[in-house]
Design a protein around this motif. Sequence first.
Motif, short mmCIF file in Angstrom:
data_model
loop_
_atom_site.label_atom_id
_atom_site.label_comp_id
_atom_site.label_asym_id
_atom_site.label_seq_id
_atom_site.Cartn_x
_atom_site.Cartn_y
_atom_site.Cartn_z
N TYR A 1 -71.96 -5.90 -20.43
CA TYR A 1 -72.97 -5.09 -19.75
C TYR A 1 -73.50 -4.00 -20.69
O TYR A 1 -74.70 -3.74 -20.74
N CYS A 2 -72.59 -3.37 -21.44
CA CYS A 2 -73.02 -2.34 -22.40
C CYS A 2 -73.90 -2.94 -23.49
O CYS A 2 -74.86 -2.31 -23.95
N ILE A 3 -73.58 -4.15 -23.92
CA ILE A 3 -74.43 -4.84 -24.90
C ILE A 3 -75.79 -5.15 -24.29
O ILE A 3 -76.83 -4.99 -24.92
N ARG A 4 -75.78 -5.56 -23.03
CA ARG A 4 -77.02 -5.92 -22.33
C ARG A 4 -77.98 -4.75 -22.24
O ARG A 4 -79.20 -4.92 -22.44
N ILE A 5 -77.47 -3.56 -21.96
CA ILE A 5 -78.35 -2.39 -21.78
C ILE A 5 -78.57 -1.64 -23.10
O ILE A 5 -79.22 -0.60 -23.11
N GLY A 6 -78.01 -2.17 -24.20
CA GLY A 6 -78.24 -1.57 -25.51
C GLY A 6 -77.35 -0.41 -25.84
O GLY A 6 -77.61 0.34 -26.78
N PHE B 1 -75.75 -4.83 -30.99
CA PHE B 1 -75.52 -6.28 -30.94
C PHE B 1 -74.99 -6.76 -32.29
O PHE B 1 -75.43 -7.76 -32.84
N SER B 2 -74.02 -6.06 -32.83
CA SER B 2 -73.47 -6.42 -34.13
C SER B 2 -72.33 -7.42 -33.97
O SER B 2 -71.78 -7.60 -32.88
N GLY B 3 -71.98 -8.06 -35.08
CA GLY B 3 -70.89 -9.01 -35.05
C GLY B 3 -69.56 -8.37 -34.71
O GLY B 3 -68.73 -8.96 -34.01
N ASP B 4 -69.33 -7.14 -35.18
CA ASP B 4 -68.09 -6.44 -34.89
C ASP B 4 -67.95 -6.15 -33.40
O ASP B 4 -66.87 -6.27 -32.82
N VAL B 5 -69.06 -5.76 -32.78
CA VAL B 5 -69.04 -5.47 -31.34
C VAL B 5 -68.71 -6.72 -30.55
O VAL B 5 -67.87 -6.70 -29.64
N LEU B 6 -69.35 -7.83 -30.91
CA LEU B 6 -69.09 -9.08 -30.19
C LEU B 6 -67.67 -9.58 -30.44
O LEU B 6 -67.02 -10.10 -29.53
N SER B 7 -67.18 -9.42 -31.64
CA SER B 7 -65.82 -9.84 -31.96
C SER B 7 -64.81 -9.06 -31.11
O SER B 7 -63.85 -9.63 -30.58
N GLU B 8 -65.02 -7.76 -30.97
CA GLU B 8 -64.14 -6.94 -30.14
C GLU B 8 -64.26 -7.32 -28.66
O GLU B 8 -63.27 -7.29 -27.93
N ALA B 9 -65.48 -7.67 -28.24
CA ALA B 9 -65.68 -8.08 -26.85
C ALA B 9 -64.92 -9.38 -26.57
O ALA B 9 -64.30 -9.54 -25.50
N TYR B 10 -64.96 -10.31 -27.51
CA TYR B 10 -64.22 -11.57 -27.37
C TYR B 10 -62.72 -11.29 -27.29
O TYR B 10 -62.02 -11.87 -26.44
N GLU B 11 -62.23 -10.43 -28.17
CA GLU B 11 -60.81 -10.12 -28.19
C GLU B 11 -60.38 -9.47 -26.87
O GLU B 11 -59.32 -9.79 -26.32
N TYR B 12 -61.20 -8.56 -26.37
CA TYR B 12 -60.89 -7.89 -25.10
C TYR B 12 -60.84 -8.89 -23.95
O TYR B 12 -59.90 -8.89 -23.14
N TYR B 13 -61.84 -9.77 -23.88
CA TYR B 13 -61.91 -10.67 -22.71
C TYR B 13 -60.88 -11.78 -22.79
O TYR B 13 -60.46 -12.30 -21.76
N PRO C 1 -57.52 -19.53 -27.47
CA PRO C 1 -58.58 -18.60 -27.05
C PRO C 1 -59.87 -18.80 -27.83
O PRO C 1 -59.86 -19.38 -28.93
N LEU C 2 -60.95 -18.35 -27.25
CA LEU C 2 -62.23 -18.38 -27.94
C LEU C 2 -62.25 -17.32 -29.05
O LEU C 2 -61.71 -16.24 -28.89
N VAL C 3 -62.89 -17.66 -30.15
CA VAL C 3 -63.03 -16.74 -31.27
C VAL C 3 -64.51 -16.64 -31.63
O VAL C 3 -65.20 -17.67 -31.75
N TYR C 4 -64.99 -15.41 -31.76
CA TYR C 4 -66.39 -15.22 -32.13
C TYR C 4 -66.58 -15.58 -33.60
O TYR C 4 -65.87 -15.07 -34.48
#
Length: 398
Positions: free
Chosen positions: A322-327, A331-343, A379-382
């Motif tokens: 949601y935070c990525i969606r609203i900016g 939208f960096s690779g590090d942010v997405l990688s951490e989001a994957y790890e969290y979920y 698990p999924l990995v970004y």
Amino acid sequence: MNVNNVIRPPKRFSTSYLSQLNIQAYGSDNLYPQRMSDLIQNSPTGGTCLERYQTFIEGNGLSDTEFSEYVCNRKDETIDDIFSLIAQDIATYNGFALHVNYNLACEICELQHIPFENCRLEEEDDAGSVTYINVHPDWEGNKTRKGRRINVDRSNVKKYHTFNPIPSVVIDQIESCGGIEHYSGQVLWVSMNGKFKYPKPVYDKVVTNLSTDEGLDNVKYRNVRNGFMLSGLFVHKKSVQYEFDENGNAIEKDTQYDLSDSLDAFQGDNNACSIMEIVVNSSDDKPEFINVEGTNYDDKFKVTESSTTERIYSAFGQEPWYCIRIGKLGFSGDVLSEAYEYYNSYVSKQRRTISRALKRIFDHWFEVANPSDNYEIEPLVYISNKSAESSPINNTKA
């Protein structure tokens, strides 16, 4: 103010006894899972979150690929096929059901998936145990076979013994059924809300927001498709037409125009920017063009839409997306990688439940189907473009 003084909240769903079927009702009308499935699928935001939730539960599949390709029933389905259906059910309903068959040696020899929404619990016995799982292909009673409706009655509800692989128990069940040819096997029924308790999906807490989300989508649709989107009005004097009566006298022709007959010609996106012609009778009025601006209802629901979307994302534990969606996070690779790890950690409980269920079954399988005894889910990995370029596969020289 204490809890005794606040307005008492209603129960999420009630469980009653249906004597004609000897089952525990799943909701007031016994259709709670069907209602929830319809609700989530009609919500654009909820449906998107559910798909992501299911994707992360399924991950990259079972870690042991040889075991995942093992054929486990007469339909030629593999463990991976069954696993995918389990992930879908646990995401949608927070539970799943697996049917097993036994051979004469009281060993499990077949595994099949049963849609969770088709299962209902038998009423508890005096010891507080549930002995049977009742299965019907459509508890709403709309499904047909050979052109005939499958009514919800005892003749169309199939009973399965609950899962218990102890050989002495299996033998007693086979004998009570009149032999192995009449034995229908057992069902491993799993609920994330507790043993033999009807589960609530994770999105149960936001049912009002899911319904609101559907309504907001309908408002947007009607705003575009049915909105009054005129470019303007062209107002001019009425032209006079004459006709003649039977005596040859000229009389003014009645050309009265009913505006209501053509309003639909100015509604919707296909008729946007049309010009409506308005005819007046007064000779003093000169022709003129009047700009018209319709009402945009999207602007009236911006706050509602924002809060509704946020709560739905929160119910699924998808705040990072949601935070990525609203900016808010970029939208960096590090942010997405951490989001994957969290979920991945968020859905670990669901994955662990699936792994344990498969192990319970294959510990009693008629042959060694999984020599590694590994039932873990990968698990999924970004994978970013940067990591893909540095992978051993891409760096291999021809």
